[in-house]
Motif scaffolding. Sequence first.
Motif, mmCIF file in Angstrom:
data_model
loop_
_atom_site.group_PDB
_atom_site.id
_atom_site.type_symbol
_atom_site.label_atom_id
_atom_site.label_comp_id
_atom_site.label_asym_id
_atom_site.label_seq_id
_atom_site.Cartn_x
_atom_site.Cartn_y
_atom_site.Cartn_z
ATOM 1 N N ASN A 222 38.718 46.729 38.833
ATOM 2 C CA ASN A 222 37.366 46.747 38.276
ATOM 3 C C ASN A 222 36.808 48.162 38.163
ATOM 4 O OD1 ASN A 222 37.202 43.970 37.910
ATOM 5 N ND2 ASN A 222 36.242 43.588 39.894
ATOM 6 N N ALA A 223 37.150 49.019 39.127
ATOM 7 C CA ALA A 223 36.661 50.399 39.093
ATOM 8 C C ALA A 223 37.216 51.156 37.896
ATOM 9 C CB ALA A 223 37.037 51.121 40.386
ATOM 10 N N ALA A 224 38.373 50.739 37.405
ATOM 11 C CA ALA A 224 39.001 51.430 36.270
ATOM 12 C C ALA A 224 38.492 50.919 34.923
ATOM 13 C CB ALA A 224 40.515 51.266 36.340
ATOM 14 N N GLN A 225 37.671 49.864 34.910
ATOM 15 C CA GLN A 225 37.178 49.295 33.660
ATOM 16 C C GLN A 225 35.884 49.979 33.226
ATOM 17 O OE1 GLN A 225 39.477 47.228 32.331
ATOM 18 N NE2 GLN A 225 40.492 47.667 34.288
ATOM 19 N N VAL A 226 35.831 50.369 31.971
ATOM 20 C CA VAL A 226 34.652 51.057 31.445
ATOM 21 C C VAL A 226 33.511 50.077 31.214
ATOM 22 C CG1 VAL A 226 33.745 52.446 29.540
ATOM 23 C CG2 VAL A 226 36.079 52.850 30.384
ATOM 24 N N HIS A 227 33.829 48.907 30.678
ATOM 25 C CA HIS A 227 32.799 47.937 30.326
ATOM 26 C C HIS A 227 32.725 46.840 31.394
ATOM 27 C CE1 HIS A 227 30.352 45.172 27.987
ATOM 28 N NE2 HIS A 227 30.158 46.139 27.110
ATOM 29 N N PRO A 228 31.501 46.459 31.810
ATOM 30 C CA PRO A 228 31.359 45.409 32.834
ATOM 31 C C PRO A 228 31.973 44.067 32.416
ATOM 32 C CG PRO A 228 29.296 46.600 32.549
ATOM 33 C CD PRO A 228 30.215 47.059 31.458
ATOM 34 N N ASP A 229 32.050 43.808 31.115
ATOM 35 C CA ASP A 229 32.638 42.549 30.653
ATOM 36 C C ASP A 229 34.122 42.450 30.977
ATOM 37 O OD1 ASP A 229 30.234 41.775 29.710
ATOM 38 O OD2 ASP A 229 30.701 41.974 27.580
ATOM 39 N N HIS A 230 34.722 43.566 31.338
ATOM 40 C CA HIS A 230 36.146 43.562 31.676
ATOM 41 C C HIS A 230 36.387 43.358 33.168
ATOM 42 C CE1 HIS A 230 36.919 46.130 27.805
ATOM 43 N NE2 HIS A 230 36.697 44.845 27.548
ATOM 44 N N HIS A 231 35.306 43.245 33.945
ATOM 45 C CA HIS A 231 35.457 43.030 35.382
ATOM 46 C C HIS A 231 35.972 41.617 35.655
ATOM 47 C CE1 HIS A 231 32.524 46.426 36.823
ATOM 48 N NE2 HIS A 231 33.545 46.868 36.088
ATOM 49 N N VAL A 232 36.751 41.496 36.719
ATOM 50 C CA VAL A 232 37.369 40.210 37.048
ATOM 51 C C VAL A 232 36.995 39.786 38.463
ATOM 52 C CG1 VAL A 232 39.300 40.628 35.493
ATOM 53 C CG2 VAL A 232 39.479 41.315 37.896
ATOM 54 N N SER A 233 37.232 38.522 38.747
ATOM 55 C CA SER A 233 37.013 37.960 40.082
ATOM 56 C C SER A 233 38.280 37.252 40.541
ATOM 57 C CB SER A 233 35.854 36.963 40.058
ATOM 58 O OG SER A 233 34.652 37.584 39.646
ATOM 59 N N PRO A 234 38.511 37.177 41.844
ATOM 60 C CA PRO A 234 39.682 36.443 42.331
ATOM 61 C C PRO A 234 39.480 34.939 42.185
ATOM 62 C CG PRO A 234 38.367 37.199 44.177
ATOM 63 C CD PRO A 234 37.747 37.794 42.950
ATOM 64 N N ILE A 235 40.537 34.228 41.891
ATOM 65 C CA ILE A 235 40.512 32.771 41.811
ATOM 66 C C ILE A 235 41.703 32.215 42.579
ATOM 67 C CG2 ILE A 235 39.265 32.600 39.615
ATOM 68 C CD1 ILE A 235 41.982 32.216 38.224
ATOM 69 N N THR A 236 41.684 30.917 42.814
ATOM 70 C CA THR A 236 42.797 30.255 43.478
ATOM 71 C C THR A 236 43.221 29.037 42.670
ATOM 72 O OG1 THR A 236 41.169 29.123 44.876
ATOM 73 C CG2 THR A 236 42.301 31.015 45.827
ATOM 74 N N PHE A 237 44.494 28.691 42.792
ATOM 75 C CA PHE A 237 45.056 27.516 42.109
ATOM 76 C C PHE A 237 45.308 26.406 43.138
ATOM 77 C CE2 PHE A 237 47.378 29.856 38.380
ATOM 78 C CZ PHE A 237 46.148 30.151 37.814
ATOM 79 N N TYR A 238 45.032 25.173 42.707
ATOM 80 C CA TYR A 238 45.315 24.003 43.538
ATOM 81 C C TYR A 238 45.956 22.923 42.674
ATOM 82 C CZ TYR A 238 42.333 26.021 47.142
ATOM 83 O OH TYR A 238 41.805 26.858 48.089
ATOM 84 N N LEU A 239 46.889 22.199 43.266
ATOM 85 C CA LEU A 239 47.495 21.079 42.575
ATOM 86 C C LEU A 239 46.551 19.882 42.665
ATOM 87 C CD1 LEU A 239 49.635 18.797 41.815
ATOM 88 C CD2 LEU A 239 50.137 21.118 41.065
#
Length: 245
Positions: A222-239
């Motif tokens: 996220n620190a390397a992204q110029v635009h805030p729209d490129h920021h990401v969040s962690p997610i998890t997968f479940y069956l």
Amino acid sequence: MRIFVLSCAIALLLSVCSAGAALTNAQRLARGLPILPPKFGRSLPGYARSPTVAGVKDPSPSSAPPQTITGRILVKSHNGKSLGHLHNMASGINGVNFGASSADLHVSFTTSRSGKGLIDIQAVDAAFHGPHYIGTTSSHTLATGSSTAVDFGNAIRTPVHSPPVPAGQHNADESAIWTFDPRTHELKVQYVNPDGQTAKTIIAYNIHDNTIFFVGDIGAYNAAQVHPDHHVSPITFYLDSAVKK
């Protein structure tokens, strides 16, 4: 006098019984005595005795046999909120399906014997052309402090613990990167860097363009992204809706 004689007889009888009880069954048989009944509640040296339920054997310490499990992959945010299921699109696997459940991707996999080994996950109703395994589709080095990312999508089947395998003109895939927790149904990912070393792997989600990929460090990315729209969040997968066979 009779009382004294009776007391001596009782004492002698108790002494004989005590001595007889101390004899082994072989010695008792040699003397014409009945064998002792078996004693319960003792553990053999080196074994721990655990309670049992009538008609049910103690659980075996050996690992459980592999099982084939099918279902959909539920995507949750870092705070446990359900976002939706993986989207089954003609263009491939990516993003969360916010619409009808008919567009959810259905998958199948076979658990490892240890329950902790890496496994493949296969798309069973893909709306896209093959390959039909779920994994990484690009080759970069993930690490703490690095802003690099690895693409997520439909991949060719690759060996366990293998670094990225060339797959077409631009792709380098890994498929056997998943572990499944039968208790929580969580699917975790373990990417292998091009040098063969395993990397800390985080499933990242960009809600602005509904894309999923993998990073080694959310903060560095996220620190390397110029635009805030490129920021990401962690997610998890479940069956979700798991069915065992």
